[in-house]
Scaffold this motif. Structure first.
Motif, PDB file in Angstrom:
ATOM      1  N   VAL A 149       0.721  -1.205  -0.127  1.00 17.73           N
ATOM      2  CA  VAL A 149       0.108   0.007   0.063  1.00 17.73           C
ATOM      3  C   VAL A 149       0.915   1.366   0.015  1.00 17.73           C
ATOM      4  CG1 VAL A 149      -1.782   1.337   1.253  1.00 17.73           C
ATOM      5  CG2 VAL A 149      -1.991  -1.263   1.339  1.00 17.73           C
ATOM      6  N   GLY A 150       1.891   1.198   0.839  1.00 15.49           N
ATOM      7  CA  GLY A 150       2.937   2.367   0.776  1.00 15.49           C
ATOM      8  C   GLY A 150       2.239   3.537   1.666  1.00 15.49           C
ATOM      9  N   GLU A 151       1.243   3.340   2.461  1.00 13.39           N
ATOM     10  CA  GLU A 151       0.725   4.309   3.288  1.00 13.39           C
ATOM     11  C   GLU A 151       0.635   4.221   4.669  1.00 13.39           C
ATOM     12  OE1 GLU A 151      -3.958   6.420   3.838  1.00 13.39           O
ATOM     13  OE2 GLU A 151      -3.462   4.578   2.588  1.00 13.39           O
ATOM     14  N   MET A 152       0.960   4.865   5.712  1.00 11.93           N
ATOM     15  CA  MET A 152       0.945   4.858   6.955  1.00 11.93           C
ATOM     16  C   MET A 152      -0.337   4.559   7.519  1.00 11.93           C
ATOM     17  SD  MET A 152       2.647   7.064  10.143  1.00 11.93           S
ATOM     18  CE  MET A 152       4.129   7.126   9.432  1.00 11.93           C
ATOM     19  N   LYS A 153      -0.805   3.346   8.309  1.00  9.07           N
ATOM     20  CA  LYS A 153      -2.099   3.074   8.750  1.00  9.07           C
ATOM     21  C   LYS A 153      -2.233   3.543  10.139  1.00  9.07           C
ATOM     22  CE  LYS A 153      -3.737   1.415   4.910  1.00  9.07           C
ATOM     23  NZ  LYS A 153      -4.947   2.282   3.983  1.00  9.07           N
ATOM     24  N   THR A 154      -3.252   4.288  10.626  1.00  6.00           N
ATOM     25  CA  THR A 154      -3.665   4.514  11.868  1.00  6.00           C
ATOM     26  C   THR A 154      -4.816   3.538  12.429  1.00  6.00           C
ATOM     27  OG1 THR A 154      -5.417   5.918  11.233  1.00  6.00           O
ATOM     28  CG2 THR A 154      -3.411   7.051  11.160  1.00  6.00           C
ATOM     29  N   LYS A 155      -5.162   2.710  11.752  1.00  4.57           N
ATOM     30  CA  LYS A 155      -6.372   1.925  12.444  1.00  4.57           C
ATOM     31  C   LYS A 155      -6.104   1.277  13.681  1.00  4.57           C
ATOM     32  CE  LYS A 155      -9.841   1.834  10.928  1.00  4.57           C
ATOM     33  NZ  LYS A 155     -11.109   2.653  11.151  1.00  4.57           N
ATOM     34  N   PRO A 156      -4.717   0.293  13.794  1.00  5.28           N
ATOM     35  CA  PRO A 156      -4.338  -0.171  14.955  1.00  5.28           C
ATOM     36  C   PRO A 156      -4.402   0.651  16.141  1.00  5.28           C
ATOM     37  CG  PRO A 156      -2.945  -0.951  13.062  1.00  5.28           C
ATOM     38  CD  PRO A 156      -3.575   0.358  12.487  1.00  5.28           C
TER      39      PRO A 156
END
Length: 577
Positions: free
Chosen positions: A171-178
């Motif tokens: 994806v190459g995108e930082m994920k905030t869901k966790p």
């Protein structure tokens, strides 16, 4: 999340608040049922840290000590096993006066008592709760801390969530869901974070900060970016770039007691990043590989001690971790060791890989390669010398061979009954013990040059004033003997019946501990005609600090540089040019 950097964040916050003039301590809570880390596999749990008073603790306590400059006691570590053990013992003694003993309030009450006991005498107590938010095993500790807040007052508490923001490659995108899920799970315990420290490979951008702010109801400036950095010692500086210290003090209603001065810390950091030389070290050990992965956390304090010694000697230390079994299986030839400026054999237990380690020690001794042996490393150095110099071909360690008539390493007398009873937990020779150093020895010279003799003399006086701890000093002549204190963790020792023979054949025992009953335990060895062949039964890596490296490590790096110069062209650090 486990392994995300909570321990280093805790240590860094302590260092930051210390710069503002506040005296901090740190408490590590491990929710596992083990009473301590002493019986846990290093390949599974990492290094076991040993305290002065004999605690066997999670490696995070080592980070606390290195950053805070304190020698922390064993009671600064809490485990589920300890808490339940204490409560059950109290119940068996009838101390609850007929009450029904339950998780609430008795288990949570014991947790609160232990935290308050550890915090006595300090301005701030940093409490790290291990594991992952949502784990069943850490719920009692979260409940206890929330109860302590109600009892003492919420103005005395600041909650920090250390979270990880993954960047999936596809994806190459930082994920905030966790992080959002962690905040929700923490909220189920009645705890809302005051600060969120966001660990990630890269810095947190404004888009992600806003998303977390909206979901967590945490002020934007309390969401702190904590990206991967060059060294762990960069972390306090990075956190202070976002004024974390001042913000935390304001949240607690404190005023700075002094202006932070990071000059000394930054100078050390700069020296660690711009050395003019490179030293290549072969670390030949046991707890290095598991499956396809190398687990250098098994020896994290040795690693850090080499970094400290490198800073003192203007050198970058490049460590290659070598499993001793590679030499046994012919996966690696001993001649590969010619690529290294020095060889270290760190602590370990058991026979597996021992023959490979012995071969590496022999190589170092016969080829004039600087060698440093730690605990197990000293024992095997003596076995190797007995076999190949003294001529005792079947020389061995009792840990490996019960039937050898020539066990130059034997189980300590005080440990025999312990082993027969199979009481393995917290039963080794643990913690700080004094060693009297031999006059004119290289070991003595190293400790004299470092200034450690004076430091340790003060600590010895303190130990002698505490009857329950004075046994650690043993029999010394104060004002006459040159004495050092180092931490230990072992059951086996150099057999007294071989000491005289080994000495007659040129091995120097340059330090010993003398018990009250007159028994002498060998603590240091050296070869006077070798450029640098030293070993100790102790673990000096547990006392090394960035601005005060362990003497034996500093001497080792210095000798490795000399060996490098003598053997050919030095390894130049390109970054320094």
């Amino acid at each position: 999340m486990s392994g995300v950097g909570k321990g280093l964040t805790t240590a860094s916050v302590g260092r930051i608040l210390g710069e503002y003039g506040y005296r901090c301590t740190a408490v590590k809570i491990d929710p596992y049922i083990n009473c301590d880390a002493g019986t846990m596999r290093p390949t599974e749990h990492g290094e076991v840290w040993v305290t002065d008073d004999g605690g066997e603790i999670d490696q995070d306590l080592g980070n606390y000590e290195r950053f805070l400059g304190l020698d922390l006691p064993r009671h600064n570590n809490l485990t589920t096993g300890q808490i339940y053990h204490s409560v059950i013992e109290r119940e068996r003694r009838g101390e609850y006066l007929g009450q029904t003993v339950q998780p609430i309030p008795h288990i949570t009450g014991e947790i609160q008592r232990r935290i308050q006991e550890a915090a006595k005498g300090f301005d701030v107590a940093l409490i790290e709760i291990g594991g992952t938010v949502g784990d069943y095993e850490n719920e009692p500790f979260l409940f206890a801390v929330k109860g302590l807040e109600r009892e003492i007052g919420e103005e005395h508490f600041v909650y920090v969530l250390v979270t990880y923001l993954p960047i999936p490659r596809h994806v190459g995108e930082m994920k905030t869901k966790p992080t959002q899920q962690a905040i929700r799970l923490l909220g189920e315990q009645g705890i809302l974070p005051d600060f969120i420290v966001c660990r990630a490979e890269t810095s947190l951008d404004e888009v992600r900060k806003k998303k977390i702010m909206v979901n967590a109801n945490v002020p934007m400036d309390h969401i702190i970016s904590a990206p991967d950095l060059a060294t762990v010692y960069d972390i306090p500086i990075r956190l202070e770039e976002e004024d974390l210290g001042a913000k935390m003090l304001a949240k607690m209603g404190f005023q700075p007691r002094r202006e932070p001065d990071w000059t000394h810390w930054q100078n050390l950091l700069e020296r660690s990043k711009t050395p003019s030389q490179v030293v290549r070290v072969a670390m030949v050990g046991k707890y290095v590989e598991i499956g396809d992965f190398q687990l250098t956390d098994s020896y994290i304090s040795v690693n850090q001690s080499l970094l400290h010694a490198g800073v003192a000697n203007d050198s970058k230390i490049e460590i290659t971790w070598i499993d001793g079994r590679k030499f046994e299986r012919d996966d690696m030839d001993l001649e590969a060791l010619t690529d290294y400026d020095g060889i270290i054999v760190p602590g370990a237990f058991g026979e597996g890989g021992a023959d490979g380690v012995l071969a590496a020690i022999r190589y170092a001794r016969e080829n004039g390669v600087p060698f440093l042996g730690l605990c197990y490393g000293m024992q095997l150095a003596v076995v190797e010398y007995a076999r190949n110099v003294v001529g005792i071909k079947d020389a061995s360690s009792e840990e490996f061979s019960d039937d050898s008539p020539n066990q130059v390493v034997s189980v300590q007398e005080s440990q025999k009954q312990v082993l027969e009873d199979e009481q393995y937990g917290a039963s080794m020779r643990l913690g700080a013990y004094a060693a009297v150093l031999k006059k004119d020895s290289r070991v003595l010279a190293l400790y004299e040059e470092s200034g450690r003799l004076g430091e340790d003399a003060d600590r010895i006086r303190q130990l002698l004033e505490v009857p329950a701890e004075s046994f650690r000093v043993g029999e010394i002549m104060q004002g006459h003997d040159q004495v050092v204190l180092e931490r230990h963790r072992h059951r086996y020792e150099i057999s007294p019946r071989f000491v005289e023979l080994l000495e007659d054949q040129g091995l120097v025992f340059s330090g010993h501990h003398r018990r009250a009953d007159g028994t002498r335990l060998m603590e240091f060895i050296e070869l006077p005609d070798h450029p640098y062949f030293l070993a100790t039964q102790a673990h000096p890596e547990f006392k090394s600090r960035m601005d005060n490296p362990a003497p034996m490590f500093s001497g080792f790096v210095k000798a490795a540089l000399a060996h490098q110069q003598a053997s050919g062209a030095p390894h130049v650090q390109a970054a320094a040019s």
